[in-house]
Write an enzyme that holds these catalytic residues in place. Structure first.
Site, short mmCIF file in Angstrom:
data_model
loop_
_atom_site.label_atom_id
_atom_site.label_comp_id
_atom_site.label_asym_id
_atom_site.label_seq_id
_atom_site.Cartn_x
_atom_site.Cartn_y
_atom_site.Cartn_z
N SER A 30 0.81 -1.21 0.00
CA SER A 30 0.00 0.00 0.00
C SER A 30 0.85 1.27 0.00
O SER A 30 1.62 1.49 -0.92
CB SER A 30 -0.96 -0.07 1.19
OG SER A 30 -1.94 0.93 1.14
N ASP B 226 11.25 5.59 -9.21
CA ASP B 226 11.00 6.27 -10.49
C ASP B 226 11.89 7.49 -10.67
O ASP B 226 12.34 7.78 -11.78
CB ASP B 226 9.54 6.70 -10.60
CG ASP B 226 8.63 5.59 -11.11
OD1 ASP B 226 9.10 4.44 -11.26
OD2 ASP B 226 7.45 5.88 -11.37
N LYS C 204 -0.49 -4.08 -3.34
CA LYS C 204 -1.78 -3.51 -2.89
C LYS C 204 -1.80 -2.05 -3.32
O LYS C 204 -1.31 -1.18 -2.63
CB LYS C 204 -1.90 -3.64 -1.36
CG LYS C 204 -3.03 -2.83 -0.70
CD LYS C 204 -4.40 -3.27 -1.14
CE LYS C 204 -5.51 -2.61 -0.34
NZ LYS C 204 -5.86 -1.27 -0.77
#
Length: 194
Positions: free
Chosen positions: A88, A99, A113
């Site tokens: 999550s 990234d 999740k």
């Protein structure tokens, strides 16, 4: 990622940074997530301004949450540890850090999740959760049912734990101190049958 996570982190980091550490290890292993608002605030500590997470519904409508440029640990070397129980909000943070190339991720594939759910109370006291959006990293990588793959896969076996060994943490420390990359994890080979 409880309601106090970012303020507690900032308090601890201010004290720690006074000691001029060579780098930081952010351990997100076994972190089940929590409040997305706190994930953004924690991301703010380590990342410069930019898109932090994209929330997209099934019609393609998007909502973006961004970090600012006010973090106190944006330039210090950083390594992030993840595993299969990183989920999550922990995955959202790890994905954004990866990234932007802010830090290398070491460990194992995260849980996957990456959805926003709207809870609905039922008459019998139960609850129904309806998925209304999915989370995507700044580079538009889906998290739900995919997870985040670390830059360097370093497993932690039951045998390691029983022996008190910490290969993931050791790899992170070694990476910070020497710049060395963890050795690739060998995959078992199967001999072809005649």
């Amino acid at each position: 990622f409880s309601a106090q996570a970012s303020s507690q982190l900032n308090t601890q980091l201010k004290d720690l940074l006074k000691k001029n550490p060579e780098g930081l290890i952010l351990d997100l292993r076994d972190n089940p997530g929590g409040l997305l608002t706190q994930a953004v605030e924690v991301g703010d500590v380590f990342l410069k301004d930019g898109v932090f997470i994209i929330q997209r519904d099934n019609k393609g409508n998007e909502e973006r949450k961004s970090t600012s440029n006010r973090g106190i640990a944006q330039d210090i070397p950083l390594v992030v540890l993840v595993n299969g129980a990183s989920a999550s909000a922990a995955e959202v943070l790890a994905g954004a850090i990866q990234d932007y190339g802010r830090a290398k991720l070491i460990g194992e594939q995260t849980f996957g999740k990456g959805s926003v759910q709207l809870p609905q109370s039922l008459a019998n006291g139960g609850q129904l959760r309806i998925t209304i959006q999915h989370w995507y990293t700044p580079k538009n990588r889906g998290i739900h049912e995919t997870g985040i793959k670390p830059d360097f896969i370093v497993p932690l076996t039951n045998e390691d734990s029983l022996k008190g060994q910490a290969p993931q943490l050791d790899a992170a420390v070694n990476s910070l101190l020497t710049g060395a990359q963890p050795a690739p994890t060998p995959f078992p080979t199967v001999s072809p049958k005649p």
